[in-house]
Each structure stands twice: as structure tokens, then as C-alpha cells.
Design a protein around this motif. Structure first.
Motif, mmCIF file in Angstrom:
data_model
loop_
_atom_site.group_PDB
_atom_site.id
_atom_site.type_symbol
_atom_site.label_atom_id
_atom_site.label_comp_id
_atom_site.label_asym_id
_atom_site.label_seq_id
_atom_site.Cartn_x
_atom_site.Cartn_y
_atom_site.Cartn_z
ATOM 1 N N GLU A 108 -8.543 8.080 2.181
ATOM 2 C CA GLU A 108 -7.946 7.211 3.188
ATOM 3 C C GLU A 108 -7.983 5.763 2.730
ATOM 4 O O GLU A 108 -9.015 5.267 2.276
ATOM 5 C CB GLU A 108 -8.665 7.324 4.529
ATOM 6 C CG GLU A 108 -8.030 6.445 5.602
ATOM 7 C CD GLU A 108 -8.759 6.474 6.927
ATOM 8 O OE1 GLU A 108 -8.241 7.106 7.864
ATOM 9 O OE2 GLU A 108 -9.856 5.874 7.011
ATOM 10 N N LEU A 109 -6.821 5.087 2.836
ATOM 11 C CA LEU A 109 -6.731 3.650 2.623
ATOM 12 C C LEU A 109 -6.629 2.997 3.997
ATOM 13 O O LEU A 109 -5.774 3.375 4.807
ATOM 14 C CB LEU A 109 -5.516 3.275 1.770
ATOM 15 C CG LEU A 109 -5.671 3.441 0.252
ATOM 16 C CD1 LEU A 109 -5.707 4.913 -0.146
ATOM 17 C CD2 LEU A 109 -4.563 2.718 -0.478
ATOM 18 N N HIS A 110 -7.479 2.035 4.246
ATOM 19 C CA HIS A 110 -7.595 1.470 5.594
ATOM 20 C C HIS A 110 -7.638 -0.049 5.501
ATOM 21 O O HIS A 110 -8.400 -0.600 4.707
ATOM 22 C CB HIS A 110 -8.869 2.014 6.259
ATOM 23 C CG HIS A 110 -9.205 1.343 7.554
ATOM 24 N ND1 HIS A 110 -10.495 1.015 7.903
ATOM 25 C CD2 HIS A 110 -8.424 0.937 8.569
ATOM 26 C CE1 HIS A 110 -10.490 0.437 9.084
ATOM 27 N NE2 HIS A 110 -9.246 0.371 9.510
ATOM 28 N N THR A 111 -6.815 -0.730 6.280
ATOM 29 C CA THR A 111 -6.852 -2.192 6.310
ATOM 30 C C THR A 111 -7.553 -2.660 7.577
ATOM 31 O O THR A 111 -7.437 -2.048 8.640
ATOM 32 C CB THR A 111 -5.437 -2.785 6.271
ATOM 33 O OG1 THR A 111 -4.725 -2.405 7.452
ATOM 34 C CG2 THR A 111 -4.680 -2.309 5.040
ATOM 35 N N VAL B 61 0.660 4.410 -2.563
ATOM 36 C CA VAL B 61 0.487 5.788 -2.097
ATOM 37 C C VAL B 61 1.614 6.674 -2.596
ATOM 38 O O VAL B 61 1.396 7.812 -3.038
ATOM 39 C CB VAL B 61 0.394 5.816 -0.555
ATOM 40 C CG1 VAL B 61 0.404 7.247 -0.043
ATOM 41 C CG2 VAL B 61 -0.866 5.105 -0.087
ATOM 42 N N LEU C 38 -5.697 -0.724 -6.658
ATOM 43 C CA LEU C 38 -5.698 0.385 -5.698
ATOM 44 C C LEU C 38 -5.412 1.713 -6.392
ATOM 45 O O LEU C 38 -6.009 2.745 -6.063
ATOM 46 C CB LEU C 38 -4.673 0.132 -4.600
ATOM 47 C CG LEU C 38 -4.999 -1.026 -3.647
ATOM 48 C CD1 LEU C 38 -3.818 -1.312 -2.726
ATOM 49 C CD2 LEU C 38 -6.242 -0.713 -2.819
ATOM 50 N N SER D 268 -2.976 6.586 4.849
ATOM 51 C CA SER D 268 -3.080 5.133 4.996
ATOM 52 C C SER D 268 -3.117 4.784 6.472
ATOM 53 O O SER D 268 -2.355 5.325 7.270
ATOM 54 C CB SER D 268 -1.907 4.429 4.309
ATOM 55 O OG SER D 268 -0.674 4.944 4.772
ATOM 56 N N ILE E 7 -9.401 -4.071 2.387
ATOM 57 C CA ILE E 7 -8.733 -2.800 2.142
ATOM 58 C C ILE E 7 -9.812 -1.819 1.696
ATOM 59 O O ILE E 7 -10.489 -2.044 0.690
ATOM 60 C CB ILE E 7 -7.648 -2.903 1.060
ATOM 61 C CG1 ILE E 7 -6.624 -3.987 1.412
ATOM 62 C CG2 ILE E 7 -6.949 -1.552 0.882
ATOM 63 C CD1 ILE E 7 -5.570 -4.202 0.335
ATOM 64 N N THR E 8 -9.980 -0.753 2.454
ATOM 65 C CA THR E 8 -11.021 0.233 2.173
ATOM 66 C C THR E 8 -10.398 1.492 1.581
ATOM 67 O O THR E 8 -9.382 1.979 2.081
ATOM 68 C CB THR E 8 -11.787 0.593 3.455
ATOM 69 O OG1 THR E 8 -12.371 -0.596 3.989
ATOM 70 C CG2 THR E 8 -12.873 1.612 3.181
ATOM 71 N N VAL E 9 -10.994 2.001 0.531
ATOM 72 C CA VAL E 9 -10.580 3.274 -0.068
ATOM 73 C C VAL E 9 -11.759 4.229 0.073
ATOM 74 O O VAL E 9 -12.815 4.028 -0.531
ATOM 75 C CB VAL E 9 -10.197 3.107 -1.550
ATOM 76 C CG1 VAL E 9 -9.753 4.444 -2.135
ATOM 77 C CG2 VAL E 9 -9.084 2.070 -1.709
ATOM 78 N N ILE F 240 -7.744 5.050 -6.339
ATOM 79 C CA ILE F 240 -7.238 6.355 -5.899
ATOM 80 C C ILE F 240 -7.468 7.410 -6.975
ATOM 81 O O ILE F 240 -7.883 8.538 -6.678
ATOM 82 C CB ILE F 240 -5.750 6.256 -5.529
ATOM 83 C CG1 ILE F 240 -5.584 5.438 -4.243
ATOM 84 C CG2 ILE F 240 -5.139 7.640 -5.348
ATOM 85 C CD1 ILE F 240 -4.142 5.164 -3.874
ATOM 86 N N ILE G 19 0.824 -1.207 0.000
ATOM 87 C CA ILE G 19 0.000 0.000 0.000
ATOM 88 C C ILE G 19 0.856 1.254 0.000
ATOM 89 O O ILE G 19 0.553 2.225 -0.702
ATOM 90 C CB ILE G 19 -0.960 -0.021 1.203
ATOM 91 C CG1 ILE G 19 -1.985 -1.151 1.041
ATOM 92 C CG2 ILE G 19 -1.677 1.320 1.370
ATOM 93 C CD1 ILE G 19 -2.940 -1.298 2.194
#
Length: 487
Positions: free
Chosen positions: A382-385, A328, A363, A344, A394-396, A367, A324
Motif C-alpha cells: 500500500e502507498l499512502h499519502t 503504480v 518509489l 494507493s 508518502i508511506t510504502v 515497491i 504515484i
């Protein structure tokens, strides 16, 4: 009229099996509800519409006895098992209820149907049903299930998702009708040898209107825009699929080249300006980033076969933070001189068994879409695991323009785009969906509201994720990329 009884259980069984074939954890109980809901129609169809018209010498005594037993078992299922299954459908539809609580309630309520059947066998002949003995107990299960469906609707946080989810109310309405006509309307049912005696208010004779209407309603929305996440695609003939695969493979390559060339062009101009201003060190750093982009592009080119076949995975274990962070960092060129930030956050760390090239490209596509949706005044991505016992996510998430409700059902289709620029082909999300499908996962829009933003989630099977041991977790859990110092 008698053919209607056959049509009722055939349509319910067919629709129920379709739901089970396309099941998710929350819809498997709904599929069972529809399937078991046809058990009474099956019993009545055999007694009224099938057996009376079969010559007596065509059925052996053994086969006739077996079919008769099936009708009695079907009525047991309808009166005792169906209310429990319907109740579970309302429970498991609620995402706000934890999996542990759902499992506890599933087991806690399971003895109910067995106790009701035991009471029946202790006090009545097996082929007779005094409905007053179990009417209100079944009513409690049906009321709890209906409450679950309603609760799931009002607990949905996304207004757009709620506008789609109103369709689930057709299930409580159909079940409440069935309870009124069959559980309250019936007083006593006796299944004789290919005859039956029924004391009721006659309301059950109109059941075919509700049943066929409900089936038609669900099929209409499955075919049109989806029902509870299930969508029927009729256009999957072999030739159409082959042409679409060939076209999409070539277009994915064009799409990737277009995106990387835009980055390379920007970095080349940036390095020229830096060299002219005597910032040779920064120029060297910028040029190094170009090498990373070209390497990624070469990977993509080499992975598209000569005939542009489907996505092929080259899998291995990859550190999810490094994967990730590289995406980014690559996106840094897109947000320079823009009031935007990319953050992130890692609530789950470890190694993911995946194709790193295709996941990184997925990803990157998300983005880019999020950046295009941000207002000119700025915004954040925000990228969130995170992980559960069933999956790694993995959330975008962005706070941009959001997706109009009328487009939500189409955004994953090839060549669909709302962007008017000539270089936008409407392939990004279609490609992302294909990548996730190849990984045994899926891509979903968790939330999207016009003017508030969109949240898209990559769902990977948990078996692909190897969590980092607690003793080795990194100190920092997030990283922010902004337009002032993106690298």
C-alpha cells in the motif's frame, strides 16, 4: 581527581552540543538536558579545579567577578531549569501524544522554574541554596519526565524499534541518580568567593562514575548503531567521500538500467505472445508501456553527469496522485501472474514541489523491494499519502518478510544487501536516501517485524506541499492494482 570535574562538564557539554547539532523535534530537549546537566560540574570545576590553580595576578577583578557569577547562574540552572527541560524531553519523545497537547503542556509547566527561582530570591541570598525548599517540586518534574521516557518505550508498536529504544533508559537512570545524590543528598550549598560550603551525605563525590559512564554508553551506541536516530559516521574523509560518490553514481545508473531492462524484457515477451494469439490491440497497449519505460530510463541516463556526480534535482510542481498512479501503473508488469496487489490511498492530495523523475524512481525502488519481500503465497503493498503541519509523507507498506533487527542499522548504506541474486547491488535504499536528503527530507523505517512486513516513509518538508482545496478533492481516494487486471 580534580581533573575529573573538568572532564565531566566538558564531556556533557560536548555531547549535548552534538545532539543539538543533529537535533530532531524529539531530541532537542534531550540535547538540552545533557547540556544543562553539565552546569553543576562546571560550577564545581571552577571552584575546585580551575580558579585555585590560576595565579591571582592573572585574573582581573572584573573577570573573576564574572566567572563567579557564572558559577552561581550554573547552579540556578542545575537546580531549577534542568528538571523542567528533562521533563520536556520525556514528553516530546512520545509520538503518541499530539503536537498540540505537547505545546500546551510545555507552556503550562514553564512557570514552575521561574516560581522556584522567585521564591529563592525572596527568602535566600542569591548564592545560597536551601535544597529542601525546592527538592520535592523538582522531584515532580523529574518523575513526570521519567514516566514520559518509559511511556514512550512501551507505546512503541514496532518490536524491532523497541529493541533499539531500550537505550533511552540510560537517561532516566542518570537523572534519577543525580536527583538522589544532589537534590536529596544535598541539604545546603553556599557558593563563597572561590570556595563553597556543602552540607550533604557525600554521595555526589561518586557522580563522575555515572556521568562518564553515561556519556561513554551514548557515544558507543552513536558510533556503533545509532542512538535516538543519531549516528556518528567517522569514515567521511574527503578521499573516501569522493570515491564513494563516483562509484555510487555509476552504480545507480547500472541499477536503474537493470531494473528497466527487466521490465522491458517482460513486456517484449508479453507483446510477442499477444501478437501470436491475434490480440493486436493488447499488444499495441503493451508496446506503448515499453515507450514509457524507455523514456524514464533516458531521463535517468541524462541526469547522471559525465563524472557520475551526486544526485542533481530538476524541480517543479507535480500532482501527487498522478505521480504515484504512474509509478503504480509502471509496477503492473512486476505483479502479473503473481498473487500480489498494490493499493494507493490518498489522505492528502495536492501538488508537491519535487524532482518527479527521482521521486518516481525512489518509489519504484521501494515497491520492488516490497515485492521481493512478499511470500510466494501472495501479499499486498500500500502507498499512502498523509500530511501534518510539519511534513508531507508518502508511506510504502507491505506484509512481507520484514527486515531482521540486526540489519536495520545498515540497510541505507551503499552496497549492503541481503539478497543473494547477482543482479542485486544493494544500492536501492542508498539511492532513495540520497534523493530524500536532496529534497530536504528523509527516509525512515517506521516499522519492521520479521514475518509481518515493513513500513517505509518518505518525509518531505511541508513547505514543498501545496494541498488541494477541499472543493476540488477527487471523489475516489484509493486505487488497487492486482495481478488479474493491473492496468
Amino acid at each position: 581527581m580534580k581533573i575529573i570535574y573538568i572532564l565531566m562538564f566538558v564531556s556533557l557539554w560536548s555531547l549535548g552540543l552534538f545532539f543539538l547539532a543533529n537535533r530532531t523535534r524529539s531530541t532537542v530537549w534531550i540535547g538540552l538536558t545533557i547540556l544543562l546537566g553539565g552546569s553543576a560540574s562546571f560550577a564545581f570545576a571552577l571552584h575546585l579545579s580551575i580558579i585555585p590553580y590560576i595565579p591571582a595576578d592573572w585574573l582581573s577583578p572584573g573577570l573573576s567577578y564574572f566567572l563567579y557569577w557564572l558559577t552561581v547562574a550554573a547552579m540556578h540552572i542545575y537546580f531549577y531549569v534542568l528538571p523542567y527541560v528533562y521533563c520536556m524531553g520525556g514528553l516530546w519523545l512520545n509520538e503518541s501524544v499530539t503536537g498540540f497537547v505537547k505545546k500546551v503542556l510545555t507552556l503550562a509547566l514553564l512557570p514552575g522554574p521561574w516560581l522556584l527561582m522567585a521564591d529563592h530570591w525572596a527568602h535566600e541570598p542569591w548564592n545560597q541554596f536551601e535544597v529542601a525548599r525546592f527538592r520535592w517540586w523538582d522531584g515532580l518534574y523529574i518523575a513526570a519526565g521519567s514516566f514520559g521516557y518509559i511511556f514512550a518505550y512501551f507505546k512503541e508498536k514496532s518490536e524491532a524499534a523497541r529493541r533499539r529504544q531500550w537505550r533511552i533508559f540510560v537517561l532516566p537512570l542518570a537523572m534519577l541518580w543525580a536527583y538522589t545524590s544532589d537534590y536529596i543528598g544535598f541539604e545546603r550549598l553556599e557558593l563563597g568567593w572561590w570556595s563553597f560550603r556543602l552540607d550533604s551525605n557525600g554521595m555526589w563525590e561518586a557522580n563522575f562514575i555515572m556521568i562518564l559512564g553515561t556519556v561513554g554508553f551514548i557515544i558507543f551506541y552513536i558510533a556503533r548503531s545509532g542512538f535516538l536516530g543519531i549516528k556518528l559516521r567517522i569514515e567521511r574523509e574527503r578521499i573516501d567521500y569522493s570515491i564513494r560518490t563516483l562509484t555510487m553514481g555509476v552504480s545507480i545508473l547500472n541499477h536503474s538500467i537493470k531494473n528497466e531492462i527487466q521490465k522491458i524484457d517482460y513486456l517484449a515477451e508479453k507483446s510477442r505472445v499477444q501478437l501470436e494469439s491475434g490480440q493486436s490491440d493488447k499488444a499495441a497497449h503493451t508496446i506503448a508501456q515499453v515507450h514509457g519505460l524507455t523514456a524514464h530510463l533516458l531521463h535517468m541516463v541524462n541526469r547522471i553527469k559525465d563524472k557520475a556526480e551526486d544526485v542533481v534535482l530538476h524541480e517543479g510542481e507535480h500532482d501527487i496522485r498522478q505521480l504515484i498512479d504512474s509509478v503504480v501503473a509502471s509496477a503492473g508488469s512486476l505483479i502479473e501472474r503473481r498473487p500480489a496487489t498494490i493499493t494507493s490511498r490518498y489522505d492528502a492530495e495536492g501538488r508537491l514541489y519535487c524532482d518527479s523523475v527521482h521521486v518516481a524512481e525512489t518509489l519504484s525502488n521501494l515497491i520492488r523491494n516490497a515485492l521481493d519481500a512478499l511470500p510466494a503465497s501472495g501479499g499486498g503493498i500500500e502507498l499512502h499519502t498523509a500530511s501534518t503541519r510539519q511534513e508531507f509523507r508518502i508511506t510504502v507498506q507491505d506484509n512481507g518478510a520484514g527486515i531482521p533487527p540486526e540489519h536495520l542499522a545498515k540497510i541505507f548504506e551503499p552496497f549492503f544487501t541481503t539478497k543473494k541474486h547477482a543482479l542485486n547491488y544493494g544500492l536501492g535504499l542508498s539511492y532513495c536516501t540520497s534523493v530524500m536528503s536532496k529534497h530536504g527530507g528523509r527516509l525512515s523505517v517506521a516499522a519492521s517485524e520479521p514475518g509481518k512486513g515493513t513500513t517505509i516513509v518518505l518525509h518531505f518538508p511541508y513547505a514543498r506541499f501545496k494541498p488541494l482545496a477541499p472543493a476540488f478533492k477527487r471523489q475516489a481516494d484509493s486505487r488497487t492494482l492486482d495481478q488479474v487486471n493491473p492496468f
